[in-house]
Design an enzyme around this catalytic site. Structure first.
Site, PDB file in Angstrom:
ATOM      1  N   ASN A  14     -31.975 -13.900  25.724  1.00  0.00           N
ATOM      2  CA  ASN A  14     -32.299 -14.325  27.090  1.00  0.00           C
ATOM      3  C   ASN A  14     -31.002 -14.805  27.737  1.00  0.00           C
ATOM      4  OD1 ASN A  14     -33.157 -15.609  29.416  1.00  0.00           O
ATOM      5  ND2 ASN A  14     -34.224 -17.277  28.359  1.00  0.00           N
ATOM      6  N   TRP A  15     -30.476 -13.989  28.653  1.00  0.00           N
ATOM      7  CA  TRP A  15     -29.183 -14.325  29.271  1.00  0.00           C
ATOM      8  C   TRP A  15     -29.328 -15.410  30.351  1.00  0.00           C
ATOM      9  CZ3 TRP A  15     -25.458  -9.571  30.224  1.00  0.00           C
ATOM     10  CH2 TRP A  15     -25.055  -9.066  28.982  1.00  0.00           C
ATOM     11  N   LYS A  16     -30.567 -15.742  30.711  1.00  0.00           N
ATOM     12  CA  LYS A  16     -30.796 -16.753  31.768  1.00  0.00           C
ATOM     13  C   LYS A  16     -29.992 -16.376  33.024  1.00  0.00           C
ATOM     14  CE  LYS A  16     -31.671 -20.056  28.144  1.00  0.00           C
ATOM     15  NZ  LYS A  16     -31.825 -21.443  27.771  1.00  0.00           N
ATOM     16  N   HIS A 101     -41.267 -19.335  29.989  1.00  0.00           N
ATOM     17  CA  HIS A 101     -40.126 -20.041  29.370  1.00  0.00           C
ATOM     18  C   HIS A 101     -40.165 -21.498  29.826  1.00  0.00           C
ATOM     19  CE1 HIS A 101     -36.048 -21.297  28.445  1.00  0.00           C
ATOM     20  NE2 HIS A 101     -35.999 -20.288  27.602  1.00  0.00           N
ATOM     21  N   GLU A 103     -37.974 -23.447  30.771  1.00  0.00           N
ATOM     22  CA  GLU A 103     -37.193 -23.753  31.984  1.00  0.00           C
ATOM     23  C   GLU A 103     -37.980 -23.388  33.224  1.00  0.00           C
ATOM     24  OE1 GLU A 103     -33.586 -21.728  30.800  1.00  0.00           O
ATOM     25  OE2 GLU A 103     -33.234 -23.289  29.299  1.00  0.00           O
ATOM     26  N   GLU A 171     -40.706 -22.136  21.139  1.00  0.00           N
ATOM     27  CA  GLU A 171     -39.400 -22.709  21.459  1.00  0.00           C
ATOM     28  C   GLU A 171     -39.550 -24.197  21.750  1.00  0.00           C
ATOM     29  OE1 GLU A 171     -36.555 -19.532  23.076  1.00  0.00           O
ATOM     30  OE2 GLU A 171     -37.746 -20.207  24.744  1.00  0.00           O
ATOM     31  N   GLY A 177     -30.697 -24.960  23.712  1.00  0.00           N
ATOM     32  CA  GLY A 177     -29.353 -25.234  24.221  1.00  0.00           C
ATOM     33  C   GLY A 177     -28.757 -26.541  23.737  1.00  0.00           C
ATOM     34  N   SER A 216     -31.579 -22.847  19.796  1.00  0.00           N
ATOM     35  CA  SER A 216     -30.308 -23.021  19.082  1.00  0.00           C
ATOM     36  C   SER A 216     -30.164 -22.126  17.848  1.00  0.00           C
ATOM     37  CB  SER A 216     -30.104 -24.497  18.726  1.00  0.00           C
ATOM     38  OG  SER A 216     -29.992 -25.273  19.913  1.00  0.00           O
ATOM     39  N   GLY A 237     -30.903 -17.810  23.371  1.00  0.00           N
ATOM     40  CA  GLY A 237     -30.279 -18.034  24.669  1.00  0.00           C
ATOM     41  C   GLY A 237     -28.768 -17.904  24.564  1.00  0.00           C
ATOM     42  N   GLY A 238     -28.082 -19.034  24.438  1.00  0.00           N
ATOM     43  CA  GLY A 238     -26.625 -19.070  24.481  1.00  0.00           C
ATOM     44  C   GLY A 238     -25.931 -18.052  23.587  1.00  0.00           C
TER      45      GLY A 238
HETATM   46  C1  PEP Z   1     -33.874 -20.114  25.172  1.00  0.00           C
HETATM   47  O1  PEP Z   1     -33.598 -20.625  26.233  1.00  0.00           O
HETATM   48  O2  PEP Z   1     -34.820 -19.307  25.110  1.00  0.00           O
HETATM   49  C2  PEP Z   1     -33.096 -20.483  24.001  1.00  0.00           C
HETATM   50  C3  PEP Z   1     -33.654 -20.325  22.837  1.00  0.00           C
HETATM   51  O3  PEP Z   1     -31.840 -21.000  24.216  1.00  0.00           O
HETATM   52  P1  PEP Z   1     -30.742 -21.372  23.090  1.00  0.00           P
HETATM   53  O4  PEP Z   1     -30.723 -20.266  22.074  1.00  0.00           O
HETATM   54  O5  PEP Z   1     -29.450 -21.448  23.856  1.00  0.00           O
HETATM   55  O6  PEP Z   1     -31.161 -22.664  22.505  1.00  0.00           O
END
Ligand code: PEP
Length: 255
Positions: A14-16, A101, A103, A171, A177, A216, A237-238
């Site tokens: 997920n590049w957000k 999600h 967010e 999640e 993050g 993470s 994500g990241g």
């Molecule tokens: C996400 O936002 O779906 C996520 C899992 O982020 P991260 O891997 O950066 O924790």
């Protein structure tokens, strides 16, 4: 013969709100790695911002990398300035849509009922919905993880769901993050509760839904997390923004 109730694992990125046209270089690097290394036993999905979906879907055509979106509107079309429908996302060449999600639930006040409507729209467009659930830090500290996740599962998943059109991503909000992750035992406990809820609702076919863990995930912890009971992949994500990191996570599915 493959077991029809065995979930198909997926490693999804997920590049957000990250990525400009130059970021297609990361997709090129990922496709190169996937084409040259041992084929993983998981599907591979990148969900860039809307602006890159069509270009990246064209770029990924002919490879095993799939392209998805991070959200959609619940309506098919109409007077919704600035919104994007599931049909438009399908038209751009995507195969999956992330809905619910944390967010979006937090920043846009999205309820589980709205998430469910977006999942229905995703299914109607012929795409696969990745429905996200997860508890906050405060809910976890209050011992309410299973209650919160159970409620989100019950209210966010539409009746017409099946393993072919729906993936669940657990999640924990506090792990996104932050570099913090639950223990493997904690992840297995929540995933087992989600699995039981799916079987209670959909019968034996509830066994076949892929259950992703997100929060993470990085190359150094992916193998351990992916080996937990009822974990069938990751939502990242990241660490999905750099092809080398994301490919290092996919390594958990290379034998
Ligand atoms: C996400 O936002 O779906 C996520 C899992 O982020 P991260 O891997 O950066 O924790």
């Amino acid at each position: 013969m493959t077991d029809p109730l065995q979930p198909t694992p997926l490693t999804a990125g997920n590049w957000k709100m990250n990525g400009l046209s130059a970021s297609t270089g990361e997709l090129a690097a990922l496709i190169h790695a996937v084409n040259t290394k041992t084929a993983p036993t998981c599907g591979i999905l990148i969900c860039p911002p809307y602006t890159l979906i069509a270009a990246m879907a064209a770029q990924a055509a002919g490879s095993t990398v799939m392209i998805g979106a991070q959200d959609c509107h619940a309506a098919y079309s109409g007077a919704h300035t600035g919104d994007i429908s599931a049909d438009m996302i399908a038209d751009a060449g995507a195969t999956h849509i992330i809905v619910g999600h944390s967010e979006r639930r937090a920043d846009h006040g999205e309820s589980s009922e709205l998430v469910k409507a977006k999942a229905v729209a995703t299914h109607q467009a012929g795409l696969i919905a990745i429905i996200c659930v997860g508890e906050t830090d405060a809910e976890r500290d209050a011992g309410k993880t299973l209650e919160v996740v159970g409620d989100q599962i019950a209210r966010s998943i539409p009746d017409g769901s099946a393993a072919e059109n729906t993936i669940i991503a657990y999640e924990p909000v506090w792990a996104i993050g932050t570099g913090r992750t639950p223990t493997v035992e904690d992840v297995a406990d929540v995933h087992s509760a989600i699995r039981s809820a799916l079987v209670a609702r959909f019968g034996a076919s509830g066994q076949a839904f892929a259950l992703l863990y997100g929060g993470s995930v990085k190359p150094s912890n992916a193998s351990e997390l992916m080996a937990a009971a009822n974990v069938n992949g990751a939502l990242v994500g990241g660490a999905s923004l750099k092809a080398t990191d994301f490919d290092g996570i996919i390594d958990a599915y290379r034998v």
